[in-house]
Design a protein around this motif. Structure first.
Motif, PDB file in Angstrom:
ATOM      1  N   THR A  67       1.109   7.825   0.819  1.00 47.59           N
ATOM      2  CA  THR A  67      -0.119   8.186   0.117  1.00 47.59           C
ATOM      3  C   THR A  67       0.215   8.776  -1.253  1.00 47.59           C
ATOM      4  OG1 THR A  67      -0.131  10.424   1.017  1.00 47.59           O
ATOM      5  CG2 THR A  67      -1.239   8.700   2.312  1.00 47.59           C
ATOM      6  N   ASP A  80       0.636   3.174  -0.592  1.00 46.16           N
ATOM      7  CA  ASP A  80      -0.058   2.321   0.366  1.00 46.16           C
ATOM      8  C   ASP A  80      -0.879   3.204   1.307  1.00 46.16           C
ATOM      9  OD1 ASP A  80      -0.716  -0.066   1.797  1.00 46.16           O
ATOM     10  OD2 ASP A  80       0.774   0.504   3.318  1.00 46.16           O
ATOM     11  N   VAL A  99      -3.616   1.786  -1.567  1.00 42.44           N
ATOM     12  CA  VAL A  99      -4.285   2.240  -2.780  1.00 42.44           C
ATOM     13  C   VAL A  99      -5.078   1.079  -3.380  1.00 42.44           C
ATOM     14  CG1 VAL A  99      -2.728   4.124  -3.396  1.00 42.44           C
ATOM     15  CG2 VAL A  99      -2.176   1.789  -4.102  1.00 42.44           C
ATOM     16  N   THR A 100      -6.095   1.443  -4.171  1.00 40.16           N
ATOM     17  CA  THR A 100      -6.952   0.467  -4.831  1.00 40.16           C
ATOM     18  C   THR A 100      -7.039   0.824  -6.308  1.00 40.16           C
ATOM     19  OG1 THR A 100      -8.266   0.331  -2.804  1.00 40.16           O
ATOM     20  CG2 THR A 100      -9.224  -0.634  -4.799  1.00 40.16           C
ATOM     21  N   GLY A 149      -6.206   6.433  -3.414  1.00 47.70           N
ATOM     22  CA  GLY A 149      -6.135   6.354  -1.963  1.00 47.70           C
ATOM     23  C   GLY A 149      -7.350   7.018  -1.352  1.00 47.70           C
ATOM     24  N   PRO A 150      -7.355   7.175  -0.033  1.00 50.65           N
ATOM     25  CA  PRO A 150      -8.520   7.768   0.634  1.00 50.65           C
ATOM     26  C   PRO A 150      -8.840   9.183   0.174  1.00 50.65           C
ATOM     27  CG  PRO A 150      -7.088   6.671   2.220  1.00 50.65           C
ATOM     28  CD  PRO A 150      -6.343   6.708   0.930  1.00 50.65           C
ATOM     29  N   SER A 151      -7.820   9.941  -0.245  1.00 53.55           N
ATOM     30  CA  SER A 151      -8.080  11.342  -0.580  1.00 53.55           C
ATOM     31  C   SER A 151      -7.598  11.735  -1.972  1.00 53.55           C
ATOM     32  CB  SER A 151      -7.406  12.253   0.454  1.00 53.55           C
ATOM     33  OG  SER A 151      -6.015  11.992   0.518  1.00 53.55           O
ATOM     34  N   HIS A 172      -9.878  -4.439  -2.544  1.00 52.86           N
ATOM     35  CA  HIS A 172      -9.311  -4.055  -1.252  1.00 52.86           C
ATOM     36  C   HIS A 172      -8.008  -3.284  -1.458  1.00 52.86           C
ATOM     37  CE1 HIS A 172     -12.215  -6.577   0.820  1.00 52.86           C
ATOM     38  NE2 HIS A 172     -11.911  -7.570  -0.015  1.00 52.86           N
ATOM     39  N   PRO A 173      -7.653  -2.387  -0.551  1.00 56.37           N
ATOM     40  CA  PRO A 173      -6.405  -1.628  -0.673  1.00 56.37           C
ATOM     41  C   PRO A 173      -5.185  -2.553  -0.555  1.00 56.37           C
ATOM     42  CG  PRO A 173      -7.897  -0.602   0.907  1.00 56.37           C
ATOM     43  CD  PRO A 173      -8.453  -1.947   0.614  1.00 56.37           C
TER      44      PRO A 173
END
Length: 471
Positions: free
Chosen positions: A369, A395, A397-398, A419-421, A443-444
């Protein structure tokens, strides 16, 4: 058989943009005769301007290249064109290579098995990254000469250089303190030219290179903060070098790696033989990507590796003067089963390939992350504050466009790998990463990048099918 490289991987090997364009002009089947490929060799004959076709071949296990054309570029357009033809599945597989290919491969392997006679030349170092960095280092030929085989360095000359470097860095320390005391507003583009010349005379070319590029920082919009940061790094190096003798005499057992790091940043070379004599690290190393940088007619090539088992990162560094060929890099997205010998330091990063056991199956590397990547970078900087780059694999990541505080798209700003956070900004030179955006499609994905103090430089990504995309 070695997995066939794709078009992106082949074009990434080109020494420059004209070579990439020219290679596509000689990549059609009609240009080639007698072409073939085995498990570790590729070859063919390309019709040129003369009566005799050019013979081109590739040792895929190296990789290494050979062509009969007079080009000084490496690899030349014929080798690249042959590789492009192979990447498009246009070269037939055969049982045995042609006789002239076998002869070349045998000579290569005989040279590889022979011992190297005598030490390689040692070079001092000078920074390469950014307009005024005191961090990265490239060799300056002629700054330090290797000893003759069978002889050691002259103690008197070594002691004399130590004194000169110490005097030069002491003057730098004093000048930096004066500059900060008087304020940054008086800084000029030519403010440091005289001191840079004196540091060269003091045999501290690494520091001289950093000082000579301080003036270029003034052209940036955020120059006060960046200039103060460069001052701080140079001051830290000067003070650390001044305290080295006391640390070595005190018996306090300072970390040997830190001592090596300070001396390296000051410009003292480490002999290749010393590096190769240290214990090596064997792993399967994923080739994350690389880039070339040119400064003062000297080109530096950086190639980043990541160990699958150890999780260690490594930097393969090579140099060439203008007009000279750089070492052939490993192919981005492939994997090497190799022993790496690391240069000493508090955060060992640069390495030499001591023994290459062969290729390994390629696969997208494992990522982390953005938060974990920043923690890895912070740990490295705690050991070596002069680091200017570090490889990271993110990974998932977008790529995200810059946004305002209200969440609406901003007209100016830098893209993020999010990333998600959380996310990390890209380097200003990355601009809008269209290729990365197109591969992602929202997409990531997994992205290998080079961390720098000014942001990430994307190197490579892998699409949904695991295909390598060189950025």
């Amino acid at each position: 058989m070695i997995e066939r490289w794709n078009r992106d991987q082949v074009l990434a090997l080109a020494p420059d943009a004209p070579s990439r364009k020219a290679a596509q002009g000689v990549s059609s089947p009609g240009k080639w005769s007698g072409a073939g490929v085995t498990a570790d060799a590729l070859w063919g004959e390309c019709a040129g301007s003369g009566a005799t076709p050019y013979r081109a071949c590739v040792d895929l296990s190296g990789p290494a290249y050979r062509c009969g054309c007079p080009s000084r570029k490496f690899p030349c357009k014929h080798v690249l064109g042959l590789l492009l033809l192979w990447s498009a599945d246009g070269v037939p597989a055969v049982a045995e290579p042609a006789a002239w290919v076998t002869e070349w491969l045998d000579r290569r392997r005989a040279r590889g098995a022979a011992p190297v006679p005598g030490p390689a030349p040692a070079h001092a170092a000078t920074p390469v990254h950014g307009p005024a960095s005191a961090r990265a280092a490239v060799p300056v030929p002629g700054a330090a000469q290797a000893a003759e085989p069978g002889t050691g360095p002259d103690p008197r000359r070594a002691a004399q250089r130590e004194r000169r470097v110490a005097a030069g860095l002491a003057e730098l320390e004093s000048r930096l303190a004066d500059q900060v005391r008087q304020g940054l507003a008086g800084a000029r583009h030519d403010h440091w030219d005289d001191l840079a010349k004196r540091l060269i005379d003091a045999q501290a070319p690494a520091v001289a290179g950093a000082v000579s590029r301080l003036g270029a920082v003034l052209a940036a919009d955020d120059w006060p903060g960046r200039l103060l940061g460069e001052y701080a790094l140079l001051y830290l190096l000067a003070v650390a070098y001044r305290r080295l003798p006391g640390a070595e005499r005190s018996g306090a057992d300072p970390e040997a790696g830190l001592l090596h790091t300070v001396r390296e940043r000051a410009g003292f070379p480490v002999a290749r033989e010393e590096v190769l004599a240290a214990p090596a690290v064997r792993d399967v190393w994923d080739v994350l990507g690389g880039r070339d940088e040119e400064h003062d007619r000297l080109t530096a090539r950086r190639v980043w590796l990541l160990g699958r088992t150890t999780g260690r990162v490594a930097l393969l560094l090579s140099y060439a003067h203008a007009g000279q060929a750089l070492d052939a890099p490993p192919v981005t997205g492939t994997a090497l089963d190799a022993d790496l010998a690391f240069y000493p330091g508090s955060a060992p990063l640069r390495a030499l390939v001591a023994v290459q056991h062969g290729a390994a199956p390629a696969a997208p590397p494992s990522g982390v992350t953005p938060e974990r990547a920043l923690a890895e970078v912070a740990a490295a900087l705690a050991k070596d504050p002069w680091l200017d780059s570090w490889p990271v694999v993110l990974d998932p990541v977008t790529p995200m466009p810059p946004a305002t505080s209200a969440g609406t798209p901003a007209r100016n700003g830098r893209w993020l790998l999010a990333g998600p956070s959380g996310g990390l900004p890209l380097h200003p030179s990355a601009g809008t990463p269209w290729r990365l955006v197109a591969t992602s499609g929202g997409h990531p994905l997994t992205v290998a990048a080079e961390w720098t103090p000014r942001g990430l430089r994307p190197l490579t990504t892998w699409d949904a099918e695991g295909r390598v995309i060189v950025l």
